[in-house]
Enzyme design. Structure first.
Site, short mmCIF file in Angstrom:
data_model
loop_
_atom_site.label_atom_id
_atom_site.label_comp_id
_atom_site.label_asym_id
_atom_site.label_seq_id
_atom_site.Cartn_x
_atom_site.Cartn_y
_atom_site.Cartn_z
N SER A 9 0.83 -1.20 0.00
CA SER A 9 0.00 0.00 0.00
C SER A 9 0.87 1.25 0.00
O SER A 9 1.60 1.51 0.97
CB SER A 9 -0.91 0.01 1.23
OG SER A 9 -1.61 1.24 1.30
N HIS A 34 -0.80 -0.98 -4.50
CA HIS A 34 -2.13 -0.67 -3.99
C HIS A 34 -2.20 0.83 -3.70
O HIS A 34 -1.37 1.37 -2.97
CB HIS A 34 -2.43 -1.46 -2.72
CG HIS A 34 -3.85 -1.32 -2.27
ND1 HIS A 34 -4.90 -2.00 -2.87
CD2 HIS A 34 -4.41 -0.55 -1.30
CE1 HIS A 34 -6.03 -1.66 -2.27
NE2 HIS A 34 -5.76 -0.78 -1.32
N ASP A 36 -4.54 3.85 -2.33
CA ASP A 36 -5.73 4.22 -1.57
C ASP A 36 -6.08 5.69 -1.81
O ASP A 36 -5.30 6.58 -1.46
CB ASP A 36 -5.48 4.02 -0.07
CG ASP A 36 -5.47 2.55 0.31
OD1 ASP A 36 -6.43 1.84 -0.02
OD2 ASP A 36 -4.48 2.10 0.93
N MET A 38 -8.65 8.65 -0.79
CA MET A 38 -9.62 9.02 0.24
C MET A 38 -10.02 10.48 0.05
O MET A 38 -9.18 11.34 -0.23
CB MET A 38 -9.00 8.85 1.63
CG MET A 38 -8.41 7.48 1.89
SD MET A 38 -7.65 7.44 3.54
CE MET A 38 -6.82 5.85 3.48
N HIS A 67 -7.91 1.79 -5.18
CA HIS A 67 -9.02 1.57 -4.24
C HIS A 67 -9.64 2.93 -3.92
O HIS A 67 -9.04 3.76 -3.23
CB HIS A 67 -8.43 0.89 -3.00
CG HIS A 67 -9.38 0.76 -1.85
ND1 HIS A 67 -8.95 0.43 -0.58
CD2 HIS A 67 -10.72 0.92 -1.75
CE1 HIS A 67 -9.98 0.38 0.24
NE2 HIS A 67 -11.06 0.68 -0.43
N MET A 69 -11.90 5.13 -1.98
CA MET A 69 -12.69 5.34 -0.76
C MET A 69 -13.30 6.74 -0.85
O MET A 69 -12.95 7.64 -0.08
CB MET A 69 -11.80 5.19 0.47
CG MET A 69 -11.40 3.77 0.76
SD MET A 69 -10.32 3.62 2.21
CE MET A 69 -8.73 3.57 1.40
N MET A 138 -12.45 -5.25 3.53
CA MET A 138 -11.75 -4.43 4.52
C MET A 138 -11.66 -5.21 5.83
O MET A 138 -12.67 -5.68 6.34
CB MET A 138 -12.49 -3.12 4.76
CG MET A 138 -12.51 -2.16 3.56
SD MET A 138 -10.88 -1.68 2.96
CE MET A 138 -10.15 -0.95 4.43
N ASP A 176 -7.50 -5.97 2.89
CA ASP A 176 -6.82 -4.70 3.12
C ASP A 176 -7.02 -4.27 4.57
O ASP A 176 -8.15 -4.06 5.01
CB ASP A 176 -7.39 -3.64 2.18
CG ASP A 176 -6.66 -2.30 2.27
OD1 ASP A 176 -5.66 -2.22 3.01
OD2 ASP A 176 -7.08 -1.35 1.59
#
Length: 219
Positions: A9, A34, A36, A38, A67, A69, A138, A176
């Site tokens: 990540s 990966h 993330d 947000m 990913h 979010m 998750m 994750d």
């Protein structure tokens, strides 16, 4: 499964030395990056957006597993595809028309996946599974790195593996949150095929060797 996917990540990378950390992942036995994303609304934190992903893509030699979010991810699918996403996963809880959003991801040239929050049951995916390249479960509450792994994850993975097998699919199950050498083997045995690890890799003394050790443990 001997060739389980390891996806470091990048949220846990050193952003003052981002190219160095990207090149470390390139040279390691890891399989994916990966990423993330947000937005401070769907989760109580803000990470990074298109410019950082574009910078990672410039140096990455492995697929970018993005990913999202974020609320209403359908607004930005094409942009994330343009800056280099190879896989895009969206939260089941974040989009009203999930089938349409997954189709949008496919139409943008990416592989599509769904993410489930910690307490969202896997049963909600029964009808959409054939459209999923991957389901990300998750194992923490999303929004911050470095959290403790939640034990309820194992049972969810087993239930999802059963659903996938019963439908004759080859959908990936990715985990994750709080993944380390202490739970990786048990997750694989439960049916996971891809593991995201952030702090465990990047905060270790030798991230390359840590990745190698995970691969060896799961072989």
């Amino acid at each position: 499964m001997s060739n389980i996917i390891i996806a470091p990540s990048m949220l846990a990378a050193d952003f003052a030395n981002l190219q160095r950390d990207v090149e470390m992942v390139n040279a390691s036995e890891a399989d994916w990056f990966h990423i993330d994303v947000m937005d401070g609304h769907f989760v109580p934190n803000i990470s990074y957006g298109m410019p950082v992903i574009q910078a990672i893509k410039k140096h990455a030699t492995k697929p970018l597993d993005v990913h999202l979010m974020i609320e209403k991810p359908e607004r930005y699918i094409e942009e994330f595809a343009k800056v280099g996403a190879d896989i895009i996963t969206v939260h089941y809880e974040s989009t009203v028309h999930l089938h349409r959003t997954l189709t949008q991801i496919e139409d943008a040239g990416c592989k599509a996946g769904v993410v489930l929050n910690l307490t969202t049951p896997v049963s909600v995916l029964e009808d959409i599974l054939p459209k999923c390249y991957m389901v990300l479960i998750m194992s923490i509450n999303p929004g911050f790195g470095g959290q403790k792994f939640e034990e309820i994850t194992y049972n969810k993975v087993k239930k999802l593996r059963k659903m996938i097998d019963e439908q004759g699919l080859d959908t990936h199950i990715e985990i994750d949150g709080g993944v380390t050498d202490k739970n990786a083997k048990k997750l694989m045995d439960a049916g996971a095929t891809a593991l995201v690890a952030g702090s465990y890799i990047f905060k270790s003394e030798n991230p390359t060797e840590t990745i190698k050790g995970m691969k060896k443990l799961l072989s």
